[in-house]
Design a protein around this motif. Structure first.
Motif, PDB file in Angstrom:
ATOM      1  N   VAL A 260       3.838  17.305   1.201  1.00 48.02           N
ATOM      2  CA  VAL A 260       3.210  15.986   1.206  1.00 48.02           C
ATOM      3  C   VAL A 260       4.273  14.934   1.499  1.00 48.02           C
ATOM      4  O   VAL A 260       5.377  14.982   0.936  1.00 48.02           O
ATOM      5  CB  VAL A 260       2.560  15.673  -0.158  1.00 48.02           C
ATOM      6  CG1 VAL A 260       2.000  14.257  -0.172  1.00 48.02           C
ATOM      7  CG2 VAL A 260       1.465  16.678  -0.469  1.00 48.02           C
ATOM      8  N   MET A 261       3.941  13.995   2.410  1.00 47.73           N
ATOM      9  CA  MET A 261       4.848  12.873   2.653  1.00 47.73           C
ATOM     10  C   MET A 261       4.186  11.592   2.178  1.00 47.73           C
ATOM     11  O   MET A 261       2.996  11.374   2.411  1.00 47.73           O
ATOM     12  CB  MET A 261       5.194  12.746   4.130  1.00 47.73           C
ATOM     13  CG  MET A 261       6.142  11.563   4.388  1.00 47.73           C
ATOM     14  SD  MET A 261       6.630  11.364   6.087  1.00 47.73           S
ATOM     15  CE  MET A 261       7.715   9.928   5.940  1.00 47.73           C
ATOM     16  N   LEU A 262       4.961  10.756   1.515  1.00 50.02           N
ATOM     17  CA  LEU A 262       4.456   9.490   0.982  1.00 50.02           C
ATOM     18  C   LEU A 262       5.317   8.339   1.497  1.00 50.02           C
ATOM     19  O   LEU A 262       6.553   8.445   1.531  1.00 50.02           O
ATOM     20  CB  LEU A 262       4.509   9.496  -0.549  1.00 50.02           C
ATOM     21  CG  LEU A 262       3.780  10.640  -1.269  1.00 50.02           C
ATOM     22  CD1 LEU A 262       4.118  10.603  -2.751  1.00 50.02           C
ATOM     23  CD2 LEU A 262       2.285  10.530  -1.065  1.00 50.02           C
ATOM     24  N   VAL A 263       4.661   7.243   1.916  1.00 48.02           N
ATOM     25  CA  VAL A 263       5.378   6.039   2.332  1.00 48.02           C
ATOM     26  C   VAL A 263       4.709   4.843   1.659  1.00 48.02           C
ATOM     27  O   VAL A 263       3.515   4.606   1.844  1.00 48.02           O
ATOM     28  CB  VAL A 263       5.359   5.853   3.859  1.00 48.02           C
ATOM     29  CG1 VAL A 263       6.047   4.536   4.226  1.00 48.02           C
ATOM     30  CG2 VAL A 263       6.048   7.011   4.554  1.00 48.02           C
ATOM     31  N   ALA A 264       5.481   4.107   0.857  1.00 50.57           N
ATOM     32  CA  ALA A 264       4.972   2.898   0.210  1.00 50.57           C
ATOM     33  C   ALA A 264       5.577   1.682   0.890  1.00 50.57           C
ATOM     34  O   ALA A 264       6.710   1.734   1.398  1.00 50.57           O
ATOM     35  CB  ALA A 264       5.322   2.905  -1.271  1.00 50.57           C
TER      36      ALA A 264
ATOM     37  N   GLY B 192       0.786  -1.224   0.000  1.00 56.58           N
ATOM     38  CA  GLY B 192       0.000   0.000   0.000  1.00 56.58           C
ATOM     39  C   GLY B 192       0.815   1.269   0.000  1.00 56.58           C
ATOM     40  O   GLY B 192       2.044   1.252  -0.127  1.00 56.58           O
ATOM     41  N   LEU B 193       0.095   2.370   0.154  1.00 57.65           N
ATOM     42  CA  LEU B 193       0.702   3.707   0.187  1.00 57.65           C
ATOM     43  C   LEU B 193      -0.023   4.526   1.239  1.00 57.65           C
ATOM     44  O   LEU B 193      -1.257   4.622   1.230  1.00 57.65           O
ATOM     45  CB  LEU B 193       0.575   4.390  -1.175  1.00 57.65           C
ATOM     46  CG  LEU B 193       1.161   5.807  -1.242  1.00 57.65           C
ATOM     47  CD1 LEU B 193       2.687   5.738  -1.405  1.00 57.65           C
ATOM     48  CD2 LEU B 193       0.570   6.600  -2.411  1.00 57.65           C
ATOM     49  N   LEU B 194       0.751   5.116   2.158  1.00 58.37           N
ATOM     50  CA  LEU B 194       0.219   6.045   3.152  1.00 58.37           C
ATOM     51  C   LEU B 194       0.691   7.446   2.785  1.00 58.37           C
ATOM     52  O   LEU B 194       1.845   7.641   2.388  1.00 58.37           O
ATOM     53  CB  LEU B 194       0.711   5.688   4.554  1.00 58.37           C
ATOM     54  CG  LEU B 194       0.360   4.285   5.067  1.00 58.37           C
ATOM     55  CD1 LEU B 194       0.950   4.082   6.462  1.00 58.37           C
ATOM     56  CD2 LEU B 194      -1.141   4.086   5.086  1.00 58.37           C
ATOM     57  N   ALA B 195      -0.199   8.423   2.912  1.00 57.99           N
ATOM     58  CA  ALA B 195       0.146   9.794   2.542  1.00 57.99           C
ATOM     59  C   ALA B 195      -0.356  10.755   3.592  1.00 57.99           C
ATOM     60  O   ALA B 195      -1.440  10.566   4.152  1.00 57.99           O
ATOM     61  CB  ALA B 195      -0.448  10.139   1.181  1.00 57.99           C
ATOM     62  N   GLY B 196       0.442  11.781   3.841  1.00 63.36           N
ATOM     63  CA  GLY B 196       0.037  12.801   4.801  1.00 63.36           C
ATOM     64  C   GLY B 196       0.427  14.175   4.328  1.00 63.36           C
ATOM     65  O   GLY B 196       1.512  14.365   3.769  1.00 63.36           O
ATOM     66  N   ALA B 197      -0.462  15.151   4.520  1.00 62.41           N
ATOM     67  CA  ALA B 197      -0.187  16.535   4.143  1.00 62.41           C
ATOM     68  C   ALA B 197       0.069  17.347   5.407  1.00 62.41           C
ATOM     69  O   ALA B 197      -0.689  17.270   6.377  1.00 62.41           O
ATOM     70  CB  ALA B 197      -1.356  17.121   3.365  1.00 62.41           C
TER      71      ALA B 197
ATOM     72  N   HIS C 159       6.954  -3.145  -6.296  1.00 61.19           N
ATOM     73  CA  HIS C 159       8.206  -2.493  -5.895  1.00 61.19           C
ATOM     74  C   HIS C 159       7.839  -1.173  -5.223  1.00 61.19           C
ATOM     75  O   HIS C 159       7.390  -0.233  -5.871  1.00 61.19           O
ATOM     76  CB  HIS C 159       9.097  -2.249  -7.108  1.00 61.19           C
ATOM     77  CG  HIS C 159      10.499  -1.847  -6.758  1.00 61.19           C
ATOM     78  ND1 HIS C 159      10.807  -0.669  -6.129  1.00 61.19           N
ATOM     79  CD2 HIS C 159      11.697  -2.484  -6.948  1.00 61.19           C
ATOM     80  CE1 HIS C 159      12.095  -0.568  -5.954  1.00 61.19           C
ATOM     81  NE2 HIS C 159      12.667  -1.675  -6.434  1.00 61.19           N
ATOM     82  N   ALA C 160       8.024  -1.119  -3.901  1.00 62.10           N
ATOM     83  CA  ALA C 160       7.616   0.077  -3.157  1.00 62.10           C
ATOM     84  C   ALA C 160       8.319   1.332  -3.663  1.00 62.10           C
ATOM     85  O   ALA C 160       7.719   2.409  -3.728  1.00 62.10           O
ATOM     86  CB  ALA C 160       7.903  -0.121  -1.671  1.00 62.10           C
TER      87      ALA C 160
ATOM     88  N   ARG D 188      13.622   0.963  -1.230  1.00 62.26           N
ATOM     89  CA  ARG D 188      13.713  -0.486  -1.342  1.00 62.26           C
ATOM     90  C   ARG D 188      12.418  -1.061  -1.930  1.00 62.26           C
ATOM     91  O   ARG D 188      11.370  -0.401  -1.914  1.00 62.26           O
ATOM     92  CB  ARG D 188      13.971  -1.101   0.026  1.00 62.26           C
ATOM     93  CG  ARG D 188      15.212  -0.576   0.736  1.00 62.26           C
ATOM     94  CD  ARG D 188      15.558  -1.481   1.917  1.00 62.26           C
ATOM     95  NE  ARG D 188      14.424  -1.784   2.776  1.00 62.26           N
ATOM     96  CZ  ARG D 188      14.110  -1.082   3.874  1.00 62.26           C
ATOM     97  NH1 ARG D 188      14.836  -0.023   4.209  1.00 62.26           N
ATOM     98  NH2 ARG D 188      13.071  -1.432   4.617  1.00 62.26           N
ATOM     99  N   PRO D 189      12.445  -2.310  -2.373  1.00 64.57           N
ATOM    100  CA  PRO D 189      11.225  -2.944  -2.885  1.00 64.57           C
ATOM    101  C   PRO D 189      10.135  -3.072  -1.830  1.00 64.57           C
ATOM    102  O   PRO D 189       8.945  -3.053  -2.139  1.00 64.57           O
ATOM    103  CB  PRO D 189      11.710  -4.320  -3.352  1.00 64.57           C
ATOM    104  CG  PRO D 189      13.165  -4.132  -3.629  1.00 64.57           C
ATOM    105  CD  PRO D 189      13.640  -3.155  -2.614  1.00 64.57           C
ATOM    106  N   ASP D 190      10.527  -3.208  -0.537  1.00 64.93           N
ATOM    107  CA  ASP D 190       9.522  -3.427   0.511  1.00 64.93           C
ATOM    108  C   ASP D 190       9.179  -2.168   1.299  1.00 64.93           C
ATOM    109  O   ASP D 190       8.178  -2.140   2.021  1.00 64.93           O
ATOM    110  CB  ASP D 190       9.984  -4.521   1.475  1.00 64.93           C
ATOM    111  CG  ASP D 190      11.273  -4.138   2.185  1.00 64.93           C
ATOM    112  OD1 ASP D 190      12.098  -3.412   1.586  1.00 64.93           O
ATOM    113  OD2 ASP D 190      11.461  -4.564   3.339  1.00 64.93           O
TER     114      ASP D 190
END
Length: 883
Positions: free
Chosen positions: A819-823, A809-814, A834-835, A853-855
């Motif tokens: 904007v910050m994104l974490v996959a 998944g993907l988490l996002a925060g403003a 591939h994250a 990284r992929p994870d």
């Protein structure tokens, strides 16, 4: 066969025997000429003479000038290494006449040197002359055309006429100009590289490599007034230039500049470090030539004070280093830094002629190594970025890369266009040439490094040199050199004023220009800055009162006295600081740059680590001890060679004349300096270092204050400490113990908070999994978690992927405008998801970038409004990958 050292010396000896003053090369980083990024021709240091704003104590000169051509009109960088004769750094041999000899002598001596001294075959030499230009009313240069056969014996049929493009030289749109005459060498039919092209004919100034230009003789005899008007100059000059590397190739009987002894030691060393042999394979040869050329340019520029950076000449140097490193990485297989190891070899070849590179070799190596390490990391990120772009295009079934997106790889990661095109072809993608060119033009405008002239230099033609009377140690000056009578020479518009003599110091050597007033009855000009062009001082400011039809002949020029006192204190303190650094830190802690301002002084010096608190304390104590001793300053004019022999400090990157001004303080500090200084060290008052930090690799910066500014700073610091002690309910002396207590409490709270956050992350993980979208046995989580901080978002992603449930998944925060994104993805899903690529794709939609990284991977952006689109796109990619 003559060596390059023998060829260079033969040229200088030849012209010395003919009455020429042999002058040292000017720094390759120009001093006092904002229109130049680097010195790119031998005439640069004599520009003021040709413009009529400066003079020299000699009328004939010769030298070998360090030149770098990488931008603007002389942008050869993309050809460097591909062919065997373009270079970024090169030496320009030249001889000049300032109103002395003219065409006959210039032509005669060029022929004698090439044929008699260098042994070039006379029967293979050709000459070109200016063929005239009807639109300018200029006839052909019949004088030069007749002189060539007359004084050299060359057959008239080997003297050819060409137009303004090839044989008319101009410094700028207006100003000095004139016809030029070139000497070309016929290398023979075998040198033609266009034999297979139907209808091709070899010729001078042609398209093939058979005929090469050796020497250009410029005859400066006109002054361009406008696009269609030229007027004869009262004094005619000669300006010649001959590429040293090309001359060496011809004289040593080789067809490539890289086969001369100027480059062979470098190429051998590159081969030792990379495992390749120069001359065996074309692709590797190109790469080795690129590296050899670029390290020469970098060594010279860094030795003269330039540093790689993000704008202007710093950006150019960074681009050169990255181009060389990319060839080493991509073609020569070097995945670790190696270019810095070539600096000693450059010093071996050129250090005798340019000793400054030997003196600064350690500094140059440190700077290059730091840049190499940084770019190798950037190179890897750039490859990841390209992969993200290509994957996205393939997913959208697109066949071309937008030029703006591709150009970002060039400007941000240093990827040249040919590498981007190569990588694109490997992915069956094409580069959109139109949008690339548009992006390149926008970038060029944004990063333009040269400054426009504030007025036409022709306004200064014929004006007498300005006499500077702003030193207190000069005969006839007042106690500080801040007031003088002067004759008003010229008013240019209402902003620029020229005097015959002035106490106003013109900005140079790191010291800012003076401010003040120029007055007479009914006349008042407020000076807001002072500069110079050649020998003429330019007072810039505002005309507050004047009768323009009857300007005064005589005025009183008054420098702002208090401001000058502050500047003098800061400049003398700079010299004492330099001495104290040598005493307490290192003899190699040499000045890299400085700014002397009325409010503070800034001093950049070479050192590879931060100063310790103890070193800063010792420096301040030493400087203030010399201030308390109130030593008198001894300022005198000396011969340059005598001063250097006496141990006087000369600064790297500065250009000095035969006679220099030496500023001594006691028996501990002696420097060459043209700035304004105190009469005694006691006038500095009190010296205090405000900050010490890194500027770039191997360079540190100190900002300090003196006199009233340092006293006020101390008072403010004391008040700040008192206020802090009051708020913490303690005394100033007890502040360290009290702060230690507070820091311990914060650390304990942080540890407790971390435990609480871990519990919260598990609770949030459970809630998100319950709402997750199932795809077979896998769950997809795409969520806006703007209520969490960046660390909490990362912890939550780790908690989600750390369980037994297969999830991606993907988490996002403003947060504000960011904007910050974490996959993330479970370990056993990384063959499908591939994250790093996922977060990179999402980041492009919020005007950002990302990878990892992929994870697990992070990214960010600045377009908060597009956050929903980024989440939607991530969900689409995950569904497609996991279905």
């Amino acid at each position: 066969m003559k060596t390059s050292k023998e060829i260079r010396q033969a040229f200088l000896d030849f012209f010395a025997e003919r009455g020429h003053k042999i002058v040292p090369s000017a720094p390759v980083v120009p001093q006092g000429d904002p229109t130049l990024m680097f010195a790119n021709a031998g005439m640069n240091q004599f520009k003021d003479v040709f413009l009529g704003t400066g003079t020299r104590p000699y009328s004939r000169a010769a030298d070998t000038q360090k030149c770098i051509r990488v931008s603007g009109k002389h942008n050869d960088i993309e050809e460097v290494g591909v062919d065997t004769y373009h270079h970024t750094f090169f030496e320009m041999l030249g001889n000049w006449s300032f109103g002395d000899y003219f065409k006959k002598e210039a032509i005669t001596w060029s022929w004698q040197f090439l044929v008699d001294e260098m042994g070039l075959p006379a029967e293979r030499l050709w000459a070109t002359v200016f063929g005239g230009e009807k639109t300018l009313g200029l006839d052909a240069d019949k004088e030069a055309e007749d002189l060539w056969p007359e004084v050299t014996g060359i057959p008239p049929e080997r003297v050819l006429r060409f137009g303004t493009k090839d044989n008319f030289w101009e410094m700028a749109d207006v100003g000095p100009c004139g016809p030029c005459s070139e000497v070309h060498l016929d290398l023979g039919p075998d040198a033609c590289d266009m034999k297979d092209i139907p209808g091709h004919q070899c010729g001078v100034n042609g398209d093939c490599g058979r005929f090469i230009e050796i020497w250009n003789l410029v005859f400066i005899q006109y002054n361009r007034i406008d696009a269609t008007t030229l007027k004869p100059l009262p004094a005619r000059h000669v300006d010649t230039g001959m590429g040293f590397e090309r001359l060496c190739a011809v004289a040593q009987g080789v067809t490539s500049n890289y086969d001369t002894d100027l480059f062979q030691p470098l190429l051998k060393r590159i081969g030792e470090r990379t495992g390749h042999v120069y001359g065996e394979r074309h692709k590797e040869d190109v790469a080795m030539r690129v590296v050899a050329d670029h390290i020469r340019a970098l060594t010279m520029a860094i030795a003269d004070g330039a540093l790689p950076g993000n704008k202007d000449r710093g950006y150019v140097l960074r681009r050169l280093l990255r181009r060389a490193l990319r060839f080493g990485y991509q073609v020569l297989g070097k995945k670790e830094p190696f270019i810095h190891e070539l600096v000693p070899t450059v010093c071996e070849v050129l250090g005798e002629t340019f000793p400054e590179i030997v003196a600064r070799a350690d500094h140059i190596e440190r700077v290059v190594l730091s840049e190499e390490e940084s770019f190798l990391r950037t190179l890897e990120r750039g490859v990841q970025r390209f992969e993200t772009i290509a994957t996205s295009l393939e997913a959208d079934k697109k066949t071309s890369i937008d030029g703006q997106v591709a150009f970002d790889l060039y400007s941000t990661y240093g990827f040249p266009k040919d590498l981007i095109e190569l990588m694109a072809r490997e992915r069956r993608l094409a580069l959109d040439e139109t949008s690339w060119q548009r992006a390149a033009e926008e970038h060029k405008k944004a990063s333009s490094s040269t400054k426009q002239q504030l007025f036409d230099p022709a306004e200064l033609e014929g004006l007498p040199p300005t006499t500077f009377v702003g030193y207190w140690d000069q005969d006839g000056s007042d106690d500080l050199g801040v007031t003088s009578k002067a004759r008003l020479v010229k008013l240019i518009g209402n902003e620029f004023l020229i005097l015959d003599r002035t106490p106003f110091y013109a900005e140079s050597g790191g010291q800012v220009g003076d401010l003040g007033l120029i007055e007479a009855p009914g006349f008042r000009f407020r000076v807001t800055d002072t500069g110079r062009m050649g020998d003429i001082w330019i007072h810039r400011g505002n005309l507050e009162e004047a009768n323009l039809s009857a300007l005064p002949e005589t005025v009183i020029a008054r420098v702002d006295r208090d401001r000058r006192l502050a500047i003098m204190a800061n400049h003398t303190a700079t010299h004492l600081l330099h001495w104290a650094l040598h005493r307490n830190v290192s003899k190699q802690a040499n000045q890299q740059g400085s700014l002397v301002h009325p409010e503070y002084l800034r001093f950049d010096f070479t050192h590879d680590k931060a100063l310790t608190d103890q070193e800063i304390r010792r420096i301040e104590l030493d400087v203030n001890e010399k201030i308390a001793e109130d030593d008198a300053l001894d300022i005198r004019i000396q011969d340059y060679d005598e001063a250097v022999k006496d141990g006087v400090t000369a600064l790297f990157g500065e250009k000095y004349g035969d006679r220099v001004r030496v500023v001594r303080a006691g028996d501990y500090s002696a420097e060459l300096c043209g700035g304004t200084h105190c009469q005694r060290t006691g006038q500095i008052g009190f010296f205090q270092i405000v900050t010490e930090r890194a500027v770039s690799a191997g360079v540190r910066r100190i900002v300090a204050k003196t006199r009233q500014a340092s006293v006020l700073a101390s008072i403010e610091h004391r008040a700040l400490l008192a206020d802090l002690a009051k708020k913490l309910n303690t005394s100033v002396s007890d502040l360290p113990r009290r702060l230690d207590q507070i820091q311990k409490k914060l650390s304990d709270l942080k540890k407790a908070g971390t435990k609480a956050q871990a519990f919260d992350a598990q609770t949030r993980r459970k809630a998100l999994l319950e709402k997750a979208e199932p795809v077979g046995q896998t769950k997809i989580i795409v969520a806006d978690v703007s209520d969490l901080n960046p660390k909490q978002i990362g912890d939550l992603a780790d908690a989600i992927r750390g369980g037994t449930q297969q999830v991606a998944g993907l988490l996002a925060g403003a947060n504000g405008d960011k904007v910050m994104l974490v996959a993330f993805a479970s370990k056993d899903l990384t063959t499908k998801v591939h994250a790093g690529k996922l977060v990179g794709e999402a980041a492009t939609l919020v005007a950002g970038r990302g990878g990892g990284r992929p994870d697990f991977a992070k990214g960010g952006g600045k377009d908060v409004d597009n956050l929903p689109k980024a989440l939607d796109r991530a969900a689409e990619i995950l569904r497609a990958a996991l279905s």
